[in-house]
Design a protein around this motif. Sequence first.
Motif, PDB file in Angstrom:
ATOM      1  N   CYS A   5      47.391  40.529  33.945  1.00 33.71           N
ATOM      2  CA  CYS A   5      48.274  41.650  33.622  1.00 33.71           C
ATOM      3  C   CYS A   5      47.596  42.491  32.549  1.00 33.71           C
ATOM      4  O   CYS A   5      47.342  42.008  31.438  1.00 33.71           O
ATOM      5  N   SER A   6      47.299  43.735  32.890  1.00 36.08           N
ATOM      6  CA  SER A   6      46.289  44.489  32.145  1.00 36.08           C
ATOM      7  C   SER A   6      46.746  45.908  31.807  1.00 36.08           C
ATOM      8  O   SER A   6      47.194  46.654  32.669  1.00 36.08           O
ATOM      9  N   PHE A   7      46.601  46.259  30.536  1.00 36.07           N
ATOM     10  CA  PHE A   7      46.801  47.641  30.088  1.00 36.07           C
ATOM     11  C   PHE A   7      45.523  48.470  30.222  1.00 36.07           C
ATOM     12  O   PHE A   7      45.511  49.635  29.827  1.00 36.07           O
ATOM     13  N   ARG A   8      44.459  47.901  30.733  1.00 38.51           N
ATOM     14  CA  ARG A   8      43.141  48.537  30.685  1.00 38.51           C
ATOM     15  C   ARG A   8      43.107  49.867  31.434  1.00 38.51           C
ATOM     16  O   ARG A   8      42.562  50.859  30.931  1.00 38.51           O
ATOM     17  N   THR A   9      43.674  49.934  32.634  1.00 42.86           N
ATOM     18  CA  THR A   9      43.648  51.186  33.398  1.00 42.86           C
ATOM     19  C   THR A   9      44.515  52.242  32.735  1.00 42.86           C
ATOM     20  O   THR A   9      44.124  53.415  32.640  1.00 42.86           O
ATOM     21  N   ALA A  10      45.697  51.853  32.269  1.00 42.11           N
ATOM     22  CA  ALA A  10      46.574  52.815  31.599  1.00 42.11           C
ATOM     23  C   ALA A  10      45.895  53.386  30.363  1.00 42.11           C
ATOM     24  O   ALA A  10      45.948  54.606  30.111  1.00 42.11           O
ATOM     25  N   LYS A  11      45.256  52.536  29.576  1.00 45.33           N
ATOM     26  CA  LYS A  11      44.519  53.012  28.393  1.00 45.33           C
ATOM     27  C   LYS A  11      43.466  54.030  28.787  1.00 45.33           C
ATOM     28  O   LYS A  11      43.323  55.085  28.151  1.00 45.33           O
ATOM     29  N   ALA A  12      42.705  53.705  29.832  1.00 45.45           N
ATOM     30  CA  ALA A  12      41.610  54.585  30.249  1.00 45.45           C
ATOM     31  C   ALA A  12      42.128  55.929  30.743  1.00 45.45           C
ATOM     32  O   ALA A  12      41.553  56.989  30.430  1.00 45.45           O
ATOM     33  N   GLU A  29      34.846  36.978  56.494  1.00 48.17           N
ATOM     34  CA  GLU A  29      35.829  35.916  56.669  1.00 48.17           C
ATOM     35  C   GLU A  29      36.538  35.603  55.363  1.00 48.17           C
ATOM     36  O   GLU A  29      35.900  35.398  54.327  1.00 48.17           O
ATOM     37  N   ARG A  30      37.873  35.613  55.382  1.00 52.07           N
ATOM     38  CA  ARG A  30      38.721  35.269  54.248  1.00 52.07           C
ATOM     39  C   ARG A  30      38.423  36.111  53.000  1.00 52.07           C
ATOM     40  O   ARG A  30      38.558  35.643  51.867  1.00 52.07           O
ATOM     41  N   GLN A  31      38.055  37.355  53.222  1.00 48.85           N
ATOM     42  CA  GLN A  31      37.862  38.279  52.114  1.00 48.85           C
ATOM     43  C   GLN A  31      38.603  39.583  52.415  1.00 48.85           C
ATOM     44  O   GLN A  31      38.548  40.089  53.535  1.00 48.85           O
ATOM     45  N   LEU A  32      39.289  40.098  51.422  1.00 47.71           N
ATOM     46  CA  LEU A  32      40.015  41.355  51.538  1.00 47.71           C
ATOM     47  C   LEU A  32      39.794  42.175  50.275  1.00 47.71           C
ATOM     48  O   LEU A  32      39.528  41.628  49.198  1.00 47.71           O
ATOM     49  N   ASP A  33      39.915  43.493  50.409  1.00 50.38           N
ATOM     50  CA  ASP A  33      39.937  44.387  49.253  1.00 50.38           C
ATOM     51  C   ASP A  33      41.393  44.741  48.980  1.00 50.38           C
ATOM     52  O   ASP A  33      42.108  45.207  49.872  1.00 50.38           O
ATOM     53  N   PHE A  34      41.837  44.532  47.755  1.00 46.48           N
ATOM     54  CA  PHE A  34      43.234  44.755  47.389  1.00 46.48           C
ATOM     55  C   PHE A  34      43.359  46.015  46.536  1.00 46.48           C
ATOM     56  O   PHE A  34      42.491  46.303  45.694  1.00 46.48           O
ATOM     57  N   PHE A  35      44.459  46.736  46.742  1.00 48.91           N
ATOM     58  CA  PHE A  35      44.687  48.000  46.051  1.00 48.91           C
ATOM     59  C   PHE A  35      46.136  48.074  45.592  1.00 48.91           C
ATOM     60  O   PHE A  35      47.016  47.377  46.104  1.00 48.91           O
ATOM     61  N   GLY A  36      46.393  48.958  44.640  1.00 48.80           N
ATOM     62  CA  GLY A  36      47.755  49.164  44.166  1.00 48.80           C
ATOM     63  C   GLY A  36      47.772  49.526  42.697  1.00 48.80           C
ATOM     64  O   GLY A  36      46.727  49.688  42.055  1.00 48.80           O
ATOM     65  N   GLY A  37      48.968  49.646  42.148  1.00 50.42           N
ATOM     66  CA  GLY A  37      49.108  49.952  40.731  1.00 50.42           C
ATOM     67  C   GLY A  37      48.626  51.353  40.392  1.00 50.42           C
ATOM     68  O   GLY A  37      48.606  52.262  41.226  1.00 50.42           O
ATOM     69  N   LEU A  38      48.231  51.543  39.145  1.00 50.58           N
ATOM     70  CA  LEU A  38      47.821  52.868  38.667  1.00 50.58           C
ATOM     71  C   LEU A  38      46.556  53.350  39.352  1.00 50.58           C
ATOM     72  O   LEU A  38      46.367  54.562  39.530  1.00 50.58           O
TER      73      LEU A  38
END
Length: 289
Positions: free
Chosen positions: A241-248, A176-185
């Motif tokens: 707002c995160s550079f973390r994935t791009a760095k990795a 209930e009232r929980q979702l998994d969100f996706f997108g970006g890199l």
Amino acid sequence: MTYDSVEQFLRDGKAELAKGPVALIFVEDDVEIESTLYHHLDLGFKKVIALMPAAFPLSDELSELCPRITLEAPRGRSMIDAVNKFIEAAPTLWLYYGFNAEYLFFPFCETRGIGEMLAFHTEEQRDAMLTYVIDLYAPDLEKAPNAVSLETAQLDRSGYYALARLDPENHNHPKERQLDFFGGLRWRYEEHIPANKRKIDRISIFRAKPGLQLREDFTFTDEEYNTYACPWHNNLTAAVCSFRTAKALKANPGSTFDIEEFTWHNSVRFDWHSRQLLDLGLMEPGQWF
């Protein structure tokens, strides 16, 4: 003040936790440490704490403003354990956790402080806030080989979606009232991202309470903390707002040579303003106007 461990801080520096909200910044590398700390100080956090390896430098000014805790491996299990120690030590305190080269934005943050926002959120009987981790990246990887550029940062304006979060303890019915969100890199380069690391939702802002524990997937043991809204209307959400994935992706030998640039037809320049994130639907003001 520098502390040798989380335990020493919670023993000798606990007075730093007298008032919240408090930001815990986990420093994984030497990229944009100071801009990250200053950003969260400017948001109005009563205390911004840097948890970082001893080898990384910090200016004298920031050393005065931000307590520093030595944490040699500020990710994974050690990061989760550190957050949980703060939860145990400071029940009722509002906490935020994030990493270096990550910048928290919430609705109207240019004119309103984090304390104002959380006061309203508390009045709505909410003890946690959903945040979306929005990937930032440099448009020119020759000029910025680590994919980090504050001056020219870009983000994806579309390509975000949500799926029901299934409950294995209840015959895989949706929670209930929980979702998994996706997108970006993490979505665009999913072949380089483990399946259990592709979500972009994180409960980054929450109020500590006895018995609460952060789990390794950035959800909490109290399921109500993992909901995106209360039962009767939409609530505030925020964006990290995160550079973390791009760095990795550029640091990982398995992916760096497959990526010549992150820019695509849905890239837009990041304005470093909450209005852009609201207009793109990347955070929600709820009933706060």
